[in-house]
Design a protein around this motif. Structure first.
Motif, PDB file in Angstrom:
ATOM      1  N   TYR A  35     -90.469  59.937  32.718  1.00 47.74           N
ATOM      2  CA  TYR A  35     -90.492  58.983  31.618  1.00 47.74           C
ATOM      3  C   TYR A  35     -91.808  58.340  31.505  1.00 47.74           C
ATOM      4  O   TYR A  35     -92.325  58.046  32.306  1.00 47.74           O
ATOM      5  CB  TYR A  35     -89.288  57.954  31.655  1.00 47.74           C
ATOM      6  CG  TYR A  35     -87.709  58.707  31.813  1.00 47.74           C
ATOM      7  CD1 TYR A  35     -87.348  58.910  32.999  1.00 47.74           C
ATOM      8  CD2 TYR A  35     -87.115  58.624  30.624  1.00 47.74           C
ATOM      9  CE1 TYR A  35     -85.806  59.680  33.010  1.00 47.74           C
ATOM     10  CE2 TYR A  35     -85.728  59.215  30.480  1.00 47.74           C
ATOM     11  CZ  TYR A  35     -85.152  59.621  31.902  1.00 47.74           C
ATOM     12  OH  TYR A  35     -84.126  60.387  31.821  1.00 47.74           O
ATOM     13  N   PRO A  43     -88.436  53.034  28.031  1.00 50.66           N
ATOM     14  CA  PRO A  43     -88.893  54.566  28.651  1.00 50.66           C
ATOM     15  C   PRO A  43     -88.685  55.507  27.663  1.00 50.66           C
ATOM     16  O   PRO A  43     -87.300  55.495  27.247  1.00 50.66           O
ATOM     17  CB  PRO A  43     -88.196  54.546  30.106  1.00 50.66           C
ATOM     18  CG  PRO A  43     -87.906  53.316  30.380  1.00 50.66           C
ATOM     19  CD  PRO A  43     -87.701  52.408  29.122  1.00 50.66           C
ATOM     20  N   PHE A  45     -88.216  59.746  27.379  1.00 51.85           N
ATOM     21  CA  PHE A  45     -88.004  61.066  28.298  1.00 51.85           C
ATOM     22  C   PHE A  45     -89.183  61.892  27.899  1.00 51.85           C
ATOM     23  O   PHE A  45     -89.619  62.270  26.910  1.00 51.85           O
ATOM     24  CB  PHE A  45     -86.626  61.645  27.833  1.00 51.85           C
ATOM     25  CG  PHE A  45     -86.317  63.041  28.546  1.00 51.85           C
ATOM     26  CD1 PHE A  45     -86.555  64.046  27.807  1.00 51.85           C
ATOM     27  CD2 PHE A  45     -86.355  63.193  29.762  1.00 51.85           C
ATOM     28  CE1 PHE A  45     -86.184  65.498  28.047  1.00 51.85           C
ATOM     29  CE2 PHE A  45     -86.000  64.469  30.538  1.00 51.85           C
ATOM     30  CZ  PHE A  45     -85.906  65.541  29.546  1.00 51.85           C
ATOM     31  N   GLN A  48     -87.241  66.907  32.629  1.00 48.68           N
ATOM     32  CA  GLN A  48     -86.336  66.954  33.632  1.00 48.68           C
ATOM     33  C   GLN A  48     -86.134  68.361  34.386  1.00 48.68           C
ATOM     34  O   GLN A  48     -86.249  69.468  33.689  1.00 48.68           O
ATOM     35  CB  GLN A  48     -84.809  66.434  33.156  1.00 48.68           C
ATOM     36  CG  GLN A  48     -84.340  67.446  32.081  1.00 48.68           C
ATOM     37  CD  GLN A  48     -82.946  66.777  31.791  1.00 48.68           C
ATOM     38  OE1 GLN A  48     -82.165  67.513  30.658  1.00 48.68           O
ATOM     39  NE2 GLN A  48     -82.440  65.660  31.891  1.00 48.68           N
ATOM     40  N   TRP A  97     -76.968  67.986  38.661  1.00 48.06           N
ATOM     41  CA  TRP A  97     -77.081  67.924  37.431  1.00 48.06           C
ATOM     42  C   TRP A  97     -76.004  67.406  36.581  1.00 48.06           C
ATOM     43  O   TRP A  97     -74.661  67.784  36.926  1.00 48.06           O
ATOM     44  CB  TRP A  97     -77.177  69.378  37.087  1.00 48.06           C
ATOM     45  CG  TRP A  97     -77.354  69.825  35.619  1.00 48.06           C
ATOM     46  CD1 TRP A  97     -76.634  70.376  34.767  1.00 48.06           C
ATOM     47  CD2 TRP A  97     -78.465  69.431  34.854  1.00 48.06           C
ATOM     48  NE1 TRP A  97     -77.040  70.234  33.317  1.00 48.06           N
ATOM     49  CE2 TRP A  97     -78.482  69.604  33.599  1.00 48.06           C
ATOM     50  CE3 TRP A  97     -79.969  68.834  35.233  1.00 48.06           C
ATOM     51  CZ2 TRP A  97     -79.348  69.330  32.295  1.00 48.06           C
ATOM     52  CZ3 TRP A  97     -80.895  68.480  34.370  1.00 48.06           C
ATOM     53  CH2 TRP A  97     -80.498  68.948  32.858  1.00 48.06           C
ATOM     54  N   GLY A  98     -76.321  66.511  35.616  1.00 44.61           N
ATOM     55  CA  GLY A  98     -75.102  65.968  35.052  1.00 44.61           C
ATOM     56  C   GLY A  98     -74.297  64.898  35.824  1.00 44.61           C
ATOM     57  O   GLY A  98     -74.014  65.122  36.988  1.00 44.61           O
ATOM     58  N   GLN A 102     -79.097  58.081  38.107  1.00 46.83           N
ATOM     59  CA  GLN A 102     -80.216  58.387  38.316  1.00 46.83           C
ATOM     60  C   GLN A 102     -80.915  57.168  39.046  1.00 46.83           C
ATOM     61  O   GLN A 102     -80.705  55.818  38.242  1.00 46.83           O
ATOM     62  CB  GLN A 102     -81.258  58.953  37.136  1.00 46.83           C
ATOM     63  CG  GLN A 102     -80.659  60.184  36.944  1.00 46.83           C
ATOM     64  CD  GLN A 102     -81.518  60.782  35.588  1.00 46.83           C
ATOM     65  OE1 GLN A 102     -82.590  61.134  35.721  1.00 46.83           O
ATOM     66  NE2 GLN A 102     -80.808  60.668  34.594  1.00 46.83           N
TER      67      GLN A 102
ATOM     68  N   GLN B  95     -76.700  58.377  28.740  1.00 42.17           N
ATOM     69  CA  GLN B  95     -76.775  59.772  29.210  1.00 42.17           C
ATOM     70  C   GLN B  95     -75.621  60.621  28.997  1.00 42.17           C
ATOM     71  O   GLN B  95     -74.555  60.290  29.208  1.00 42.17           O
ATOM     72  CB  GLN B  95     -76.922  59.744  30.812  1.00 42.17           C
ATOM     73  CG  GLN B  95     -77.066  61.071  31.525  1.00 42.17           C
ATOM     74  CD  GLN B  95     -77.293  60.695  33.060  1.00 42.17           C
ATOM     75  OE1 GLN B  95     -78.089  59.780  33.512  1.00 42.17           O
ATOM     76  NE2 GLN B  95     -76.601  61.471  33.762  1.00 42.17           N
ATOM     77  N   ASN B 100     -79.333  65.254  32.527  1.00 42.66           N
ATOM     78  CA  ASN B 100     -79.913  63.969  33.322  1.00 42.66           C
ATOM     79  C   ASN B 100     -80.715  63.439  32.233  1.00 42.66           C
ATOM     80  O   ASN B 100     -81.212  62.007  32.853  1.00 42.66           O
ATOM     81  CB  ASN B 100     -80.314  64.251  34.442  1.00 42.66           C
ATOM     82  CG  ASN B 100     -79.417  64.771  35.437  1.00 42.66           C
ATOM     83  OD1 ASN B 100     -78.254  64.852  35.265  1.00 42.66           O
ATOM     84  ND2 ASN B 100     -79.963  64.972  36.766  1.00 42.66           N
ATOM     85  N   LYS B 101     -80.825  63.327  31.096  1.00 44.40           N
ATOM     86  CA  LYS B 101     -81.853  62.881  30.050  1.00 44.40           C
ATOM     87  C   LYS B 101     -80.972  61.472  29.739  1.00 44.40           C
ATOM     88  O   LYS B 101     -80.036  61.061  29.384  1.00 44.40           O
ATOM     89  CB  LYS B 101     -82.086  63.583  28.801  1.00 44.40           C
ATOM     90  CG  LYS B 101     -82.836  62.624  28.039  1.00 44.40           C
ATOM     91  CD  LYS B 101     -83.046  63.612  26.568  1.00 44.40           C
ATOM     92  CE  LYS B 101     -83.627  62.847  25.593  1.00 44.40           C
ATOM     93  NZ  LYS B 101     -83.522  63.206  24.273  1.00 44.40           N
ATOM     94  N   LEU B 102     -81.799  60.337  30.064  1.00 49.09           N
ATOM     95  CA  LEU B 102     -81.579  59.112  29.532  1.00 49.09           C
ATOM     96  C   LEU B 102     -82.322  58.857  28.223  1.00 49.09           C
ATOM     97  O   LEU B 102     -83.257  58.724  28.350  1.00 49.09           O
ATOM     98  CB  LEU B 102     -81.678  57.979  30.703  1.00 49.09           C
ATOM     99  CG  LEU B 102     -80.914  57.883  31.890  1.00 49.09           C
ATOM    100  CD1 LEU B 102     -81.679  57.074  33.199  1.00 49.09           C
ATOM    101  CD2 LEU B 102     -79.733  57.263  31.684  1.00 49.09           C
ATOM    102  N   PHE B 104     -83.012  55.314  26.231  1.00 52.44           N
ATOM    103  CA  PHE B 104     -83.080  53.729  26.417  1.00 52.44           C
ATOM    104  C   PHE B 104     -83.072  53.266  25.151  1.00 52.44           C
ATOM    105  O   PHE B 104     -83.856  53.599  23.991  1.00 52.44           O
ATOM    106  CB  PHE B 104     -84.401  53.673  27.219  1.00 52.44           C
ATOM    107  CG  PHE B 104     -84.191  53.892  28.742  1.00 52.44           C
ATOM    108  CD1 PHE B 104     -84.731  55.115  29.052  1.00 52.44           C
ATOM    109  CD2 PHE B 104     -83.972  52.759  29.676  1.00 52.44           C
ATOM    110  CE1 PHE B 104     -84.367  55.456  30.607  1.00 52.44           C
ATOM    111  CE2 PHE B 104     -83.632  53.083  30.891  1.00 52.44           C
ATOM    112  CZ  PHE B 104     -83.960  54.518  31.385  1.00 52.44           C
TER     113      PHE B 104
END
Lengths: 113, 114
Positions: A35, A43, A45, A48, A97-98, A102, B95, B100-102, B104
């Motif tokens: 990020y 932040p 992205f 990933q 994953w998923g 995090q 998410q 896994n993408k956040l 914000f």
């Protein structure tokens, strides 16, 4: 257990240079995300990775690239640096994953002059 | 596309008092996760609390609790018995379950006054 680690902590570069940032996830974690956090903002992205494969990419130019190594550590590379690339770069790791929380590293503060 | 909005840029609270931070979001997903992260001046992003969208019960973690209103797409954070160490930026994040993408929000700066 050690948390997510990032290196270097601070970095000063000049426009046009190249930079490599490094991230080691929490032991056992296979997912790494990057990020960018510009001062005063949330932040954004960038990338990933999971099991060494790119699983997503944010809206960043091709000057940004990344990879994940067999030990699940990761590198973020930025070419042809611009003043606007000055930011805190955060790495986050997750176990799978998923459906996963995090955890973030302390970040690398990049200043481009 | 997912969006997260935090409408309060800054809030102050007296030590030992309660403060509530607002967050609204938009997503077309049915399964997702919501988080509040704390970022003190050290810039380390610290997880405060997590909420699974399929759970109706609001999450709590010690002095931190959330009010999750799925239909309204609202996810507020309540900090009870505020302490000086709670002074930080607080970010709401979304998410998708598949990934896994956040995403914000812009953050809310909380200042706890003695």
């Amino acid at each position: 257990d050690a948390g997510v680690t990032q290196s270097p902590t601070h970095l000063i570069k000049t426009r046009g240079q190249h930079v490599t940032l490094r991230c080691s996830p929490i032991s056992g974690h296979k997912s790494v995300s990057w990020y960018q956090q510009v001062l005063g903002q949330g932040p954004q992205f960038i990338f990933q990775y999971y099991e060494k494969e790119e699983r997503g990419r944010g809206n960043f130019p091709d000057r940004f690239s990344a990879r994940q190594f067999p030990n699940y550590s990761s590198e973020l590379n930025v070419n042809a640096l611009l003043l606007g690339d000055s930011a805190l770069y955060l790495c986050a790791s997750g176990y799978r994953w998923g459906e996963e929380t995090q955890y973030f590293g302390p970040g690398t503060r990049l200043l481009v002059l | 596309a997912q969006t997260v909005t935090q409408s309060q840029p800054e809030m102050s609270v007296q030590e030992a008092e309660t403060v509530t931070l607002s967050c609204t979001y938009d997503t077309s997903e049915n399964n997702y996760y919501l988080f509040w992260y704390k970022q003190p001046p050290s810039r380390q992003m610290i997880l405060v609390i997590r909420q699974e969208a399929y759970k109706q019960q609001n999450a709590t973690e010690n002095r931190f609790s959330v009010n999750f209103q799925k239909a309204a797409k609202s996810f507020s954070l309540k900090i009870s018995d505020s302490q000086l160490g709670d002074t930080a930026m607080y970010f709401c994040a979304l998410q998708k379950a598949a990934g896994n993408k956040l995403t914000f929000g812009g953050g809310t700066r909380v200042l706890v006054k003695p």
